[in-house]
Design a protein around this motif. Sequence first.
Motif, PDB file in Angstrom:
ATOM      1  N   UNK A 129       0.649  -1.189   0.048  1.00 39.52           N
ATOM      2  CA  UNK A 129      -0.068   0.000   0.001  1.00 39.52           C
ATOM      3  C   UNK A 129       0.990   1.259   0.023  1.00 39.52           C
ATOM      4  N   UNK A 130       1.957   1.029  -0.772  1.00 45.84           N
ATOM      5  CA  UNK A 130       2.904   2.414  -0.686  1.00 45.84           C
ATOM      6  C   UNK A 130       3.680   2.679   0.596  1.00 45.84           C
ATOM      7  N   UNK A 131       3.460   1.787   1.587  1.00 44.80           N
ATOM      8  CA  UNK A 131       4.253   2.319   3.019  1.00 44.80           C
ATOM      9  C   UNK A 131       5.464   1.437   2.882  1.00 44.80           C
ATOM     10  N   UNK A 132       6.433   2.265   3.564  1.00 45.45           N
ATOM     11  CA  UNK A 132       7.765   1.479   3.652  1.00 45.45           C
ATOM     12  C   UNK A 132       7.668   0.697   4.908  1.00 45.45           C
ATOM     13  N   UNK A 133       9.002  -0.135   5.027  1.00 43.90           N
ATOM     14  CA  UNK A 133       9.130  -0.934   6.137  1.00 43.90           C
ATOM     15  C   UNK A 133       8.061  -1.910   6.337  1.00 43.90           C
ATOM     16  N   UNK A 134       7.623  -2.758   5.472  1.00 42.77           N
ATOM     17  CA  UNK A 134       6.433  -3.761   5.935  1.00 42.77           C
ATOM     18  C   UNK A 134       7.433  -5.095   6.220  1.00 42.77           C
ATOM     19  N   UNK A 135       6.927  -5.867   7.184  1.00 41.75           N
ATOM     20  CA  UNK A 135       7.412  -7.159   7.187  1.00 41.75           C
ATOM     21  C   UNK A 135       6.333  -8.134   6.376  1.00 41.75           C
ATOM     22  N   UNK A 136       6.912  -9.119   5.578  1.00 37.06           N
ATOM     23  CA  UNK A 136       6.051  -9.715   5.012  1.00 37.06           C
ATOM     24  C   UNK A 136       5.857 -11.048   5.448  1.00 37.06           C
ATOM     25  N   UNK A 137       4.192 -11.164   5.860  1.00 37.72           N
ATOM     26  CA  UNK A 137       4.104 -12.468   6.481  1.00 37.72           C
ATOM     27  C   UNK A 137       3.419 -13.551   5.558  1.00 37.72           C
ATOM     28  N   UNK A 138       3.610 -14.737   6.153  1.00 39.21           N
ATOM     29  CA  UNK A 138       2.633 -15.775   5.263  1.00 39.21           C
ATOM     30  C   UNK A 138       1.334 -16.448   6.110  1.00 39.21           C
TER      31      UNK A 138
END
Length: 294
Positions: A129-138
Amino acid sequence: MNNAIPYIGRFAPSPTGPLHFGSLACALGSYLDATAHGGQWLVRMEDLDPPREEPGAADRILHTLETHGLHWHGALEWQSRRHALYEDTLAKLTERGLLYACYCTRAQIRAAGGHDNLNCRGGTPGTDNGRANAAWRLKCAGVAESFIDLWRGEQHQQIGEDTILKRRDGLYAYQLAVVVDDIDQGITHIVRGADLLDTTGAQQFLFRTLGAVPPQFGHLPLVMGPDGRQKLSKQNHAPAIDDHRAGENLCTALAFLGFRPPAGLEREAPEHILKWAAARWQRQQVDRRDRQLH
Ligand code: GLU
């Protein structure tokens, strides 16, 4: 001894410091279990997390393995050279709608009573969503996984939290890299320390999600630190293995694993000690108790 079972095992140290007795016992246990079953034993350097790594630690670890006669089959693998494979796996999981960007801390997830009540999990999969610093979760919280551990028997684990596969700081997570590499290297048996037992259910789920048959898992006892409550580690100042005492170290580690090296064996060459041990390795003889060395 049983050459009919395909067996590819591995030792996968993180270069956060030199080997100590706990990690040597794991290396030895995984080496002996592979060798005694006519298998191959690979070494993979899990240099995935530069901020936690210690300069020179990878070389020291490899030198310790070699001076202790723990020679690996084939080429050594380095996780730092395998990023393309991790990226490719993330892309495939994203395409399948299984990954989502998360901005929550663990405390926030706990306070909300789980992921379902939070916005992140409900967002559009695969977009940050255009935001920085996401953690990607399963998406996997709540999934139940069962397996039979070689030493700890039947295990039933419920995955507590959607596993982070890429961290907020942009680094690939251990859980992603370890499974991708174990699949890619055709690992059939994972023999490692019991500190990783609790993460096994989540890893098994990822194996299956990626279309692979999960390997056989076996968790060895932990060498406990001076307080008897925490495993020996860099944090409680576990001394580095002294490469000049390879014979003694191997015999101490063997005794810890439940074997009884005869007096004088420690003066033999490491290769001789390993041969002695591989000929006697019986899984049921391994002492499963986490405990201090003496
Ligand atoms: N690299 C991990 C560690 O040193 C071990 C990974 C594994 O054996 O699965 O703790």
